[in-house]
Design an enzyme around this catalytic site. Sequence first.
Site, PDB file in Angstrom:
ATOM      1  N   LYS A  43       0.845  -1.235   0.130  1.00 34.62           N
ATOM      2  CA  LYS A  43       0.141   0.055   0.222  1.00 34.62           C
ATOM      3  C   LYS A  43       0.896   1.391   0.043  1.00 34.62           C
ATOM      4  O   LYS A  43       0.634   2.221  -0.917  1.00 34.62           O
ATOM      5  CB  LYS A  43      -0.907   0.039   1.191  1.00 34.62           C
ATOM      6  N   ASP A  90      -7.184   1.785   1.087  1.00 32.93           N
ATOM      7  CA  ASP A  90      -7.470   2.025   2.602  1.00 32.93           C
ATOM      8  C   ASP A  90      -8.623   1.745   3.083  1.00 32.93           C
ATOM      9  O   ASP A  90      -9.698   1.129   2.307  1.00 32.93           O
ATOM     10  CB  ASP A  90      -6.846   3.477   2.852  1.00 32.93           C
TER      11      ASP A  90
END
Length: 220
Positions: free
Chosen positions: A126, A145
């Site tokens: 990420k 997210d």
Amino acid sequence: MPRKKKPTAAYAAEIYDRLVEHYPDAHCALDFNSPFQLLVATILSAQCTDKRVNMVTPALFKKYKTPKAMSVAKPEELEEMIRSTGFFRNKTKSLLGMSAAVAERHGGEIPDEMDDLVKLPGVGRKTANVVLGNAHGKNEGVVVDTHVTRVAGRLGLTDNADAVKIEQDLMKLFPRDNWTLLSHLFIEHGRQICDARRPKCEECFLNDLCPSSRVVSSRA
Ligand code: SF4
């Protein structure tokens, strides 16, 4: 009722177009001037708001201008500077480890390849996606997210709960060129309208498409 079937590329494109129209200024909310600064800010943003991170980073960037400078920082000093972002001991370890690895293995330059980035201490897929997409201009993946997870799920773009699988689903549905902006658009929509507890479906410009809409649409 709006659709509750397998999402198509056309459905995804319609959603994307409307999001772009409504959030023309969507962008990375972390302040940075270099890949190194964005990587530091992204590490600090775990379990913390972007706003809080942006309050902490100016002093940090002023004091530690390069990975090498940060790699020799006193842990106690770094901890004190980033304390308000939470999990400051772990984040300090990540910053020290990451900056040392960048200084030693990459000549002080933040790598622009996923494989290299995820080998840095404290950097997962990420975080690497954030840096690649926003600092290096490379669409290698979609940042997933909590907002992206929620909005994509409610819109029926994924049935998965796992971030890696959600990312794969989104990568199949949206053109590669749109991957970085897509995250910013979902995050903006999640913040402004598709709230975790109280989604404002009645004022949502996607409510005629969304399978989770609480509004009965005359166009559905
Ligand atoms: S209609 Fe409601 S659930 Fe669907 S995206 Fe909009 S706010 Fe979220």
